[in-house]
Design a protein around this motif. Structure first.
Motif, PDB file in Angstrom:
ATOM      1  N   GLU A 216       0.842  -1.198   0.000  1.00 44.82           N
ATOM      2  CA  GLU A 216       0.000   0.000   0.000  1.00 44.82           C
ATOM      3  C   GLU A 216       0.871   1.238   0.000  1.00 44.82           C
ATOM      4  OE1 GLU A 216      -3.268   0.172   2.807  1.00 44.82           O
ATOM      5  OE2 GLU A 216      -3.253  -2.016   2.941  1.00 44.82           O
ATOM      6  N   LYS A 217       0.402   2.245  -0.753  1.00 42.10           N
ATOM      7  CA  LYS A 217       1.074   3.548  -0.779  1.00 42.10           C
ATOM      8  C   LYS A 217      -0.017   4.605  -0.769  1.00 42.10           C
ATOM      9  CE  LYS A 217       4.258   6.436  -3.381  1.00 42.10           C
ATOM     10  NZ  LYS A 217       5.059   6.570  -4.604  1.00 42.10           N
ATOM     11  N   LEU A 218      -0.109   5.317   0.326  1.00 38.30           N
ATOM     12  CA  LEU A 218      -1.165   6.302   0.525  1.00 38.30           C
ATOM     13  C   LEU A 218      -2.524   5.659   0.280  1.00 38.30           C
ATOM     14  CD1 LEU A 218       0.614   9.354  -1.166  1.00 38.30           C
ATOM     15  CD2 LEU A 218       0.535   8.784   1.274  1.00 38.30           C
ATOM     16  N   GLU A 219      -3.269   6.142  -0.677  1.00 39.68           N
ATOM     17  CA  GLU A 219      -4.616   5.624  -0.929  1.00 39.68           C
ATOM     18  C   GLU A 219      -4.650   4.554  -2.021  1.00 39.68           C
ATOM     19  OE1 GLU A 219      -7.358   6.597   0.886  1.00 39.68           O
ATOM     20  OE2 GLU A 219      -5.872   7.669   2.083  1.00 39.68           O
TER      21      GLU A 219
ATOM     22  N   SER B  44      -4.837  -0.352  -7.680  1.00 36.22           N
ATOM     23  CA  SER B  44      -6.240  -0.111  -7.339  1.00 36.22           C
ATOM     24  C   SER B  44      -6.778   1.100  -8.101  1.00 36.22           C
ATOM     25  CB  SER B  44      -6.390   0.094  -5.833  1.00 36.22           C
ATOM     26  OG  SER B  44      -5.622   1.202  -5.396  1.00 36.22           O
ATOM     27  N   LYS B  45      -5.902   1.836  -8.768  1.00 36.95           N
ATOM     28  CA  LYS B  45      -6.324   2.977  -9.597  1.00 36.95           C
ATOM     29  C   LYS B  45      -6.551   2.537 -11.044  1.00 36.95           C
ATOM     30  CE  LYS B  45      -4.959   6.384  -6.569  1.00 36.95           C
ATOM     31  NZ  LYS B  45      -5.341   7.641  -6.167  1.00 36.95           N
ATOM     32  N   ALA B  46      -6.768   1.248 -11.235  1.00 40.11           N
ATOM     33  CA  ALA B  46      -7.243   0.683 -12.503  1.00 40.11           C
ATOM     34  C   ALA B  46      -6.220   0.638 -13.630  1.00 40.11           C
ATOM     35  CB  ALA B  46      -8.503   1.402 -12.965  1.00 40.11           C
ATOM     36  N   TYR B  47      -4.981   0.365 -13.334  1.00 37.53           N
ATOM     37  CA  TYR B  47      -4.062   0.065 -14.420  1.00 37.53           C
ATOM     38  C   TYR B  47      -3.262  -1.181 -14.077  1.00 37.53           C
ATOM     39  CZ  TYR B  47      -0.155   2.297 -11.875  1.00 37.53           C
ATOM     40  OH  TYR B  47       0.798   2.631 -10.959  1.00 37.53           O
TER      41      TYR B  47
END
Length: 132
Positions: free
Chosen positions: A93-96, A118-121
């Motif tokens: 995990e890194k920040l959000e 998790s940001k979809a890439y």
């Protein structure tokens, strides 16, 4: 050739079990393109419960070089003695944002890394794994 695969499998199994190894990518790819990347500046270093990651995306993509230094969670390694393949998965995990890492060592020793954000890439690599 079976003995060769046994040796490759035994070596990769020992390296992964140590939780102390380096993945050195040689190529980054997606479903349209494959590109060589510099081995001396790209790596995923696993050292027990921590990882240091610096891996480049495809050139001209809208994704920055992935740089992480953090705690590994949900580390899971599986070894298939029938197919002589090894798989590893874990998260950082890194920040959000959460990054999921999936490493597969094929019977012939080729190593594949897929990183999902998790940001979809998604980033996909081929390379090698060595003990650290």
């Amino acid at each position: 050739q079976s003995n060769t695969f046994e040796g490759v499998y035994a070596q990769s199994k020992a390296i992964i079990s140590s939780k102390n190894y380096i993945f050195q990518p040689r190529f980054v790819f997606n479903n349209k393109k494959r590109q060589a990347i510099a081995a001396n500046t790209n790596s995923l270093v696993v050292n027990k419960g921590k990882a240091t990651v610096t891996i480049s995306p495809l050139e001209f993509s809208n994704i920055d070089t992935l740089q992480l230094n953090g705690k590994i969670t949900n580390y899971k390694a599986d070894f298939n003695d029938d197919t002589k393949t090894s798989t590893v998965e874990f998260k950082i995990e890194k920040l959000e944002e959460v990054f999921s890492f999936y490493i597969t060592v094929a019977t012939n020793g080729n190593v594949f890394l897929v990183v999902n954000s998790s940001k979809a890439y998604q980033l996909s690599y081929t390379g090698k794994i060595i003990g650290n």
